[in-house]
Design a protein around this motif. Sequence first.
Motif, PDB file in Angstrom:
ATOM      1  N   ASP A 182       0.822  -1.208   0.000  1.00 22.54           N
ATOM      2  CA  ASP A 182       0.000   0.000   0.000  1.00 22.54           C
ATOM      3  C   ASP A 182       0.860   1.264   0.000  1.00 22.54           C
ATOM      4  OD1 ASP A 182       1.032  -0.111   2.540  1.00 22.54           O
ATOM      5  OD2 ASP A 182      -0.859   0.304   3.576  1.00 22.54           O
ATOM      6  N   MET A 183       2.136   1.118  -0.364  1.00 26.07           N
ATOM      7  CA  MET A 183       3.038   2.274  -0.402  1.00 26.07           C
ATOM      8  C   MET A 183       3.443   2.583  -1.845  1.00 26.07           C
ATOM      9  SD  MET A 183       5.520   1.236   2.754  1.00 26.07           S
ATOM     10  CE  MET A 183       5.908   2.629   3.738  1.00 26.07           C
ATOM     11  N   PHE A 184       3.747   3.859  -2.078  1.00 24.84           N
ATOM     12  CA  PHE A 184       4.199   4.296  -3.404  1.00 24.84           C
ATOM     13  C   PHE A 184       5.019   5.572  -3.236  1.00 24.84           C
ATOM     14  CE2 PHE A 184       0.228   6.405  -2.513  1.00 24.84           C
ATOM     15  CZ  PHE A 184       0.378   7.684  -3.021  1.00 24.84           C
ATOM     16  N   VAL A 185       5.683   5.984  -4.319  1.00 21.64           N
ATOM     17  CA  VAL A 185       6.567   7.153  -4.304  1.00 21.64           C
ATOM     18  C   VAL A 185       6.142   8.122  -5.402  1.00 21.64           C
ATOM     19  CG1 VAL A 185       8.972   7.934  -4.385  1.00 21.64           C
ATOM     20  CG2 VAL A 185       8.443   5.630  -3.562  1.00 21.64           C
ATOM     21  N   VAL A 186       6.184   9.420  -5.104  1.00 24.72           N
ATOM     22  CA  VAL A 186       5.905  10.442  -6.126  1.00 24.72           C
ATOM     23  C   VAL A 186       6.984  11.516  -6.073  1.00 24.72           C
ATOM     24  CG1 VAL A 186       3.407  10.080  -6.041  1.00 24.72           C
ATOM     25  CG2 VAL A 186       4.439  11.853  -4.621  1.00 24.72           C
ATOM     26  N   HIS A 187       7.206  12.155  -7.219  1.00 21.54           N
ATOM     27  CA  HIS A 187       8.085  13.323  -7.279  1.00 21.54           C
ATOM     28  C   HIS A 187       7.329  14.547  -6.775  1.00 21.54           C
ATOM     29  CE1 HIS A 187      11.807  12.118  -9.197  1.00 21.54           C
ATOM     30  NE2 HIS A 187      11.150  11.405 -10.092  1.00 21.54           N
ATOM     31  N   ALA A 188       7.958  15.330  -5.908  1.00 23.01           N
ATOM     32  CA  ALA A 188       7.364  16.595  -5.466  1.00 23.01           C
ATOM     33  C   ALA A 188       7.689  17.673  -6.485  1.00 23.01           C
ATOM     34  CB  ALA A 188       7.887  16.978  -4.092  1.00 23.01           C
ATOM     35  N   GLU A 189       6.738  18.575  -6.685  1.00 26.42           N
ATOM     36  CA  GLU A 189       6.936  19.696  -7.601  1.00 26.42           C
ATOM     37  C   GLU A 189       6.594  20.992  -6.876  1.00 26.42           C
ATOM     38  OE1 GLU A 189       4.644  19.149 -11.113  1.00 26.42           O
ATOM     39  OE2 GLU A 189       5.653  17.292 -11.706  1.00 26.42           O
TER      40      GLU A 189
ATOM     41  N   LEU B  90      11.677  13.161  -3.442  1.00 33.75           N
ATOM     42  CA  LEU B  90      10.809  11.998  -3.566  1.00 33.75           C
ATOM     43  C   LEU B  90      10.031  11.825  -2.265  1.00 33.75           C
ATOM     44  CD1 LEU B  90      13.191   9.404  -5.275  1.00 33.75           C
ATOM     45  CD2 LEU B  90      11.400  10.783  -6.349  1.00 33.75           C
ATOM     46  N   CYS B  91       8.718  11.634  -2.388  1.00 26.54           N
ATOM     47  CA  CYS B  91       7.852  11.495  -1.221  1.00 26.54           C
ATOM     48  C   CYS B  91       7.255  10.093  -1.189  1.00 26.54           C
ATOM     49  CB  CYS B  91       6.732  12.530  -1.256  1.00 26.54           C
ATOM     50  SG  CYS B  91       7.328  14.233  -1.211  1.00 26.54           S
ATOM     51  N   ILE B  92       7.451   9.412  -0.079  1.00 24.14           N
ATOM     52  CA  ILE B  92       6.884   8.075   0.093  1.00 24.14           C
ATOM     53  C   ILE B  92       5.542   8.206   0.812  1.00 24.14           C
ATOM     54  CG2 ILE B  92       7.225   5.779   1.085  1.00 24.14           C
ATOM     55  CD1 ILE B  92      10.232   6.290   1.003  1.00 24.14           C
ATOM     56  N   PHE B  93       4.508   7.652   0.197  1.00 24.11           N
ATOM     57  CA  PHE B  93       3.157   7.715   0.757  1.00 24.11           C
ATOM     58  C   PHE B  93       2.624   6.311   1.013  1.00 24.11           C
ATOM     59  CE2 PHE B  93       3.396  11.875  -1.189  1.00 24.11           C
ATOM     60  CZ  PHE B  93       2.655  12.683  -0.340  1.00 24.11           C
ATOM     61  N   SER B  94       1.683   6.272   1.921  1.00 26.51           N
ATOM     62  CA  SER B  94       0.907   5.057   2.150  1.00 26.51           C
ATOM     63  C   SER B  94      -0.521   5.340   1.716  1.00 26.51           C
ATOM     64  CB  SER B  94       0.944   4.675   3.634  1.00 26.51           C
ATOM     65  OG  SER B  94       0.117   3.559   3.888  1.00 26.51           O
ATOM     66  N   TYR B  95      -1.067   4.498   0.833  1.00 26.54           N
ATOM     67  CA  TYR B  95      -2.428   4.693   0.355  1.00 26.54           C
ATOM     68  C   TYR B  95      -3.412   4.671   1.529  1.00 26.54           C
ATOM     69  CZ  TYR B  95      -1.384   4.085  -4.631  1.00 26.54           C
ATOM     70  OH  TYR B  95      -0.924   4.241  -5.910  1.00 26.54           O
ATOM     71  N   THR B  96      -4.321   5.640   1.539  1.00 26.43           N
ATOM     72  CA  THR B  96      -5.388   5.683   2.538  1.00 26.43           C
ATOM     73  C   THR B  96      -6.464   6.625   2.037  1.00 26.43           C
ATOM     74  OG1 THR B  96      -5.948   6.141   4.857  1.00 26.43           O
ATOM     75  CG2 THR B  96      -4.336   7.584   3.833  1.00 26.43           C
ATOM     76  N   ASN B  97      -7.686   6.427   2.509  1.00 25.97           N
ATOM     77  CA  ASN B  97      -8.750   7.398   2.220  1.00 25.97           C
ATOM     78  C   ASN B  97      -9.270   8.015   3.504  1.00 25.97           C
ATOM     79  OD1 ASN B  97     -10.162   5.309   3.348  1.00 25.97           O
ATOM     80  ND2 ASN B  97     -11.412   4.853   1.548  1.00 25.97           N
ATOM     81  N   ALA B  98      -8.547   7.786   4.610  1.00 22.00           N
ATOM     82  CA  ALA B  98      -8.940   8.337   5.912  1.00 22.00           C
ATOM     83  C   ALA B  98      -8.159   9.621   6.165  1.00 22.00           C
ATOM     84  CB  ALA B  98      -8.674   7.321   7.017  1.00 22.00           C
ATOM     85  N   TYR B  99      -8.864  10.651   6.603  1.00 22.65           N
ATOM     86  CA  TYR B  99      -8.166  11.908   6.840  1.00 22.65           C
ATOM     87  C   TYR B  99      -7.598  11.947   8.262  1.00 22.65           C
ATOM     88  CZ  TYR B  99     -12.147  13.806   9.544  1.00 22.65           C
ATOM     89  OH  TYR B  99     -13.121  14.041  10.478  1.00 22.65           O
TER      90      TYR B  99
ATOM     91  N   ILE C 132      12.485  11.905   0.761  1.00 18.47           N
ATOM     92  CA  ILE C 132      13.867  11.657   0.330  1.00 18.47           C
ATOM     93  C   ILE C 132      14.293  12.884  -0.448  1.00 18.47           C
ATOM     94  CG2 ILE C 132      15.430  10.141  -0.911  1.00 18.47           C
ATOM     95  CD1 ILE C 132      13.230   7.970  -0.724  1.00 18.47           C
ATOM     96  N   HIS C 133      15.154  13.690   0.152  1.00 15.63           N
ATOM     97  CA  HIS C 133      15.558  14.950  -0.465  1.00 15.63           C
ATOM     98  C   HIS C 133      16.414  14.701  -1.706  1.00 15.63           C
ATOM     99  CE1 HIS C 133      13.809  17.154   2.802  1.00 15.63           C
ATOM    100  NE2 HIS C 133      14.517  16.488   3.691  1.00 15.63           N
ATOM    101  N   ALA C 134      16.372  15.659  -2.606  1.00 14.87           N
ATOM    102  CA  ALA C 134      17.060  15.501  -3.890  1.00 14.87           C
ATOM    103  C   ALA C 134      18.538  15.218  -3.716  1.00 14.87           C
ATOM    104  CB  ALA C 134      16.843  16.759  -4.740  1.00 14.87           C
ATOM    105  N   HIS C 135      19.184  15.866  -2.692  1.00 16.47           N
ATOM    106  CA  HIS C 135      20.622  15.658  -2.527  1.00 16.47           C
ATOM    107  C   HIS C 135      20.943  14.285  -1.961  1.00 16.47           C
ATOM    108  CE1 HIS C 135      19.502  17.144   1.532  1.00 16.47           C
ATOM    109  NE2 HIS C 135      20.453  16.309   1.927  1.00 16.47           N
ATOM    110  N   GLU C 136      19.922  13.542  -1.519  1.00 19.00           N
ATOM    111  CA  GLU C 136      20.135  12.192  -1.016  1.00 19.00           C
ATOM    112  C   GLU C 136      19.983  11.141  -2.116  1.00 19.00           C
ATOM    113  OE1 GLU C 136      18.452  12.535   3.514  1.00 19.00           O
ATOM    114  OE2 GLU C 136      16.996  12.322   1.898  1.00 19.00           O
ATOM    115  N   GLN C 137      19.470  11.582  -3.259  1.00 17.66           N
ATOM    116  CA  GLN C 137      19.199  10.628  -4.340  1.00 17.66           C
ATOM    117  C   GLN C 137      20.474  10.368  -5.133  1.00 17.66           C
ATOM    118  OE1 GLN C 137      15.784  12.139  -6.562  1.00 17.66           O
ATOM    119  NE2 GLN C 137      14.961  13.016  -4.676  1.00 17.66           N
TER     120      GLN C 137
END
Length: 388
Positions: free
Chosen positions: A285-292, A305-314, A382-387
């Motif tokens: 249930d996890m995924f990664v997206v690029h921040a803009e 890079l931002c690691i998220f866990s899928y959820t629909n609960a606020y 995950i900050h850009a300088h860590e990639q």
Amino acid sequence: MDKQIEAFFDKDYESTVNEAMFDFDYSFPEEEVENYVLSIVATPYSQFIDYVASRYCVKPIVPSEIPQISNYNAATLGICNILNDYNDPGMDCAQLGVQLFTDGKERKDGAYFKFGENHVKGASFHGLTQCSGKKWFLTCLGRIYPKIDAEMRQYLSARTLLRNPFFHIVLAEATKHDVNIRFFMPGLSESTQKRRSSSCMHFFNVILKQCEIEKVPMHRIFFEPESKPEQKLVIKLDVGKSSQFKSYLPLYSIRAACGAFNHDDTNEIEGWVNVKKCNITPTKDMFVVHAEGSSMEPLIHDGDLCIFSYTNAYENGAIMLIESNNLFCQHVIKEFHYKPTLFQEYAEDNNVILHSLNPKFQDIVLSATDNPRIVGKLIKVIHAHEQF
């Protein structure tokens, strides 16, 4: 919130006494002011921090609200002693500068003026001095300050500094995550930011020391970019199924990640990120997206890079990935706040507030017609300088 705390931040009592002190016939209420100070320092520091965190300062920070001193003692006790010793006649910045320099060296008039100006303004951040015309005078707190012991001066200073907009906004963020104070210095050159950061350290040390004394949790406040060892973060276009969600997580665009939550098979994975290198144990249930963009700085920067866990609960106050029908924020990463209406029959009036950590950006308010929907909760950045 305690009315005493609110009155302290509004400066109700102090303003009344400070104004009256300009009256030649005014009899200074020393005992009354001392009791006021005692009541302030006796109030737990956590209540002042809670006030700061709950009332985010939206006032833009201007350079004059950012300190530039070289000697903290001179900007507090030194200024108060000088004005008290001369029976508080009012002094201009140059006169104060002459009195503050005690090394016997001759200096140009401009040097005396600048040194006096910087340090008397530092005193004003503590509520110790006030300006009338071009002269500086003591406030009611400044009159009392030299008469209380060092411990009480520490307790009082840590509280009065929170009323300055600059310290207010930095501390509000530091209750939630680590902050770099140079980020809150818009319009200043890099060299000026470095000088101001050094000055700010004197003031923040007082605040952080008080947090330690009264055991108030606070995230790290740092003054220069961190020097971090290079991380070997591996991003691959494709990996075998045995590695998927074991060491690697899928990398999507934000739009694709929202679609993937709807099980839309047309969304393509941009790559796979080895998050094991970041001490993350992947799950399906996890995924990664690029921040803009820069709206979530200083926590998230463009290209991170931002690691998220899928959820629909606020979750109020959490950093969430949200999509909506609003054309200006169809897919965004923001701090989420839900504001329900008090009346069930007007559920359409419920609001979702999407808060940007960057004070340059205004909050986004979404209504039911915008159909806001939570996609995921932020796990790690995950900050850009860590990639790698």
